[in-house]
Design a protein around this motif. Sequence first.
Motif, PDB file in Angstrom:
ATOM      1  N   ALA A 138      17.841   3.690  73.042  1.00  0.00           N
ATOM      2  CA  ALA A 138      16.930   2.561  72.875  1.00  0.00           C
ATOM      3  C   ALA A 138      17.208   1.544  73.963  1.00  0.00           C
ATOM      4  O   ALA A 138      18.318   1.463  74.495  1.00  0.00           O
ATOM      5  CB  ALA A 138      17.086   1.921  71.491  1.00  0.00           C
ATOM      6  N   PHE A 181      15.892  -2.669  75.339  1.00  0.00           N
ATOM      7  CA  PHE A 181      15.131  -3.880  75.069  1.00  0.00           C
ATOM      8  C   PHE A 181      15.054  -4.689  76.354  1.00  0.00           C
ATOM      9  O   PHE A 181      16.078  -5.001  76.967  1.00  0.00           O
ATOM     10  CB  PHE A 181      15.814  -4.698  73.970  1.00  0.00           C
ATOM     11  N   ARG A 213      17.102  -6.096  81.086  1.00  0.00           N
ATOM     12  CA  ARG A 213      17.003  -4.953  80.175  1.00  0.00           C
ATOM     13  C   ARG A 213      18.396  -4.537  79.718  1.00  0.00           C
ATOM     14  O   ARG A 213      19.292  -4.339  80.536  1.00  0.00           O
ATOM     15  CB  ARG A 213      16.304  -3.760  80.839  1.00  0.00           C
ATOM     16  N   ILE A 226       5.896  -2.086  72.380  1.00  0.00           N
ATOM     17  CA  ILE A 226       6.841  -1.089  71.866  1.00  0.00           C
ATOM     18  C   ILE A 226       6.398   0.304  72.274  1.00  0.00           C
ATOM     19  O   ILE A 226       5.213   0.562  72.494  1.00  0.00           O
ATOM     20  CB  ILE A 226       6.987  -1.163  70.324  1.00  0.00           C
ATOM     21  N   LEU A 237      10.311  -3.077  73.663  1.00  0.00           N
ATOM     22  CA  LEU A 237      11.268  -2.206  72.988  1.00  0.00           C
ATOM     23  C   LEU A 237      10.869  -0.763  73.208  1.00  0.00           C
ATOM     24  O   LEU A 237       9.719  -0.382  72.965  1.00  0.00           O
ATOM     25  CB  LEU A 237      11.303  -2.507  71.486  1.00  0.00           C
ATOM     26  N   ARG A 238      11.815   0.032  73.668  1.00  0.00           N
ATOM     27  CA  ARG A 238      11.611   1.474  73.826  1.00  0.00           C
ATOM     28  C   ARG A 238      12.706   2.212  73.064  1.00  0.00           C
ATOM     29  O   ARG A 238      13.879   1.828  73.136  1.00  0.00           O
ATOM     30  CB  ARG A 238      11.632   1.885  75.300  1.00  0.00           C
TER      31      ARG A 238
END
Length: 494
Positions: free
Chosen positions: A188, A190, A169, A253, A199-200
Amino acid sequence: GAVDALLKGPFPVDLALRSGDRAALRVSGTIRQPVAARDYEMTIGVEVKDVASLGAMAAEAGVEGVSVPALGPLAVQLRLADTAPAGRPSIPALRVALGAEDALRVVLEGAVRDPLGLLQTPPVAPGANIAIDGSAADLAALARRMGSQAPMSGPLKLAARIADEGASRVALRALRLDAKGIDLAGDASFAFAGPRPELRAALSAKSIDLAQFASSPQAQPARPAPRPAPAPADGRVIPDTALPFDLLGRMDIDVRVDAGSVILPQARLENLELRAAAKDGALAIRPMKFGLDGGLVALETTMVARDRSVSQKLDLSGLELGRVLQSRGLADWFRGGMVSARIDLRGTGRTLRDVAGSLAGVVDLDVGPGTAGTAMQRVVGERRGAIAPALAQVQVGTGLRCIGYELAFQGGVGTLRQGALETQLVSVRSAGTVDLRAEQLALRTQVGPLGFRTTGTLAAPRNALDAAGTLQGVVEGAGGIAGGVAGGVLGALG
């Protein structure tokens, strides 16, 4: 140093390379175990007068086709040591500076504990913690220098911190972007382990001006006016376009966006609240709320790949139709008219046409009192005149009391449960069906004593005077007048 030091250590390193006045490399430090290449600590510095010269230097070294834009000087300073696990190299200090303040300036500063960790089995987090600070004096001028065009002009500032949060991450923390009409902040991350990438992001902004991209001359180079799109070959209006169900299972996501205002080419959204989440092949955009021209809009959209289902909900309240038209230079069409609307539809299918042909749910529209302008009068008159020339002169009145339409769908067929338009002089009633499976229309409209029928397809509707409906309207109107007269006479005699 001495030959004995090369064998036993510590061995000093002091290396300098130079390419004229274009670039220089300097390595200095100590290797305490030279034979084993262990226990070292060195400082590496690179200076390039202008990165554009790297292309010429590559050509001199026999590497053709390397082109680097003229972005200004480059300076790299880092410390290298073998303090990572198992004696792997570590970068306890790093600084990279590119460009100049009057054009582009990017500075990276931080450390990477184990840059080769991801190559290990199992992978090890690199331990990156790097701050990014970038700025551009003018994006349009910078793009021209690089031989391209920018979608916007003006200065830009970017700040963020890159950090890995485990071997799989990478995060972008404390993100801050400031540009013309845009100020964005948030975090953010990934992740690339597990069955799917993830994805956050959580972002917020006071303002996001997207209209400038549509109006920017750089974003819209001159080109011939587009030709009208040809009519569908199959005579259908609803496209047989495949929906992107296959994409839903490729990534998970979870994105949140909050913005004080979002400026679009034809609208301004206030207090936007948006969340989009996709997991295990299911997408949900819920909620999506924003203010629009004094009204409130709430949207929900879901797509599920497993059963190829789609649903759409909309709730709109407090929107004044006249205000919307006036803000777009269409004040001559309508004034007043508070609008509320509700959409709750569901469907299944591989394509947009399949979904439309299976729709179930309801569409509800209500418009309060208002005044129709001359432009609307003219268009309505032209529509009636296309049915019968004499009808173009019939006035329907400028005062609108209310509009109410409710369309209930089942199996792709919408039945007009309620269709009413009330003006000061006449009432309009509508009934019938809209079949989205076959794209067929079967509607009846009563305008005062006049009846009309709308048949045909969505692509080629046909309007005609309904003799039976008109006769019924005349009879009912005459009966109403007669009843009113009789009531008045009886009242006088009484």
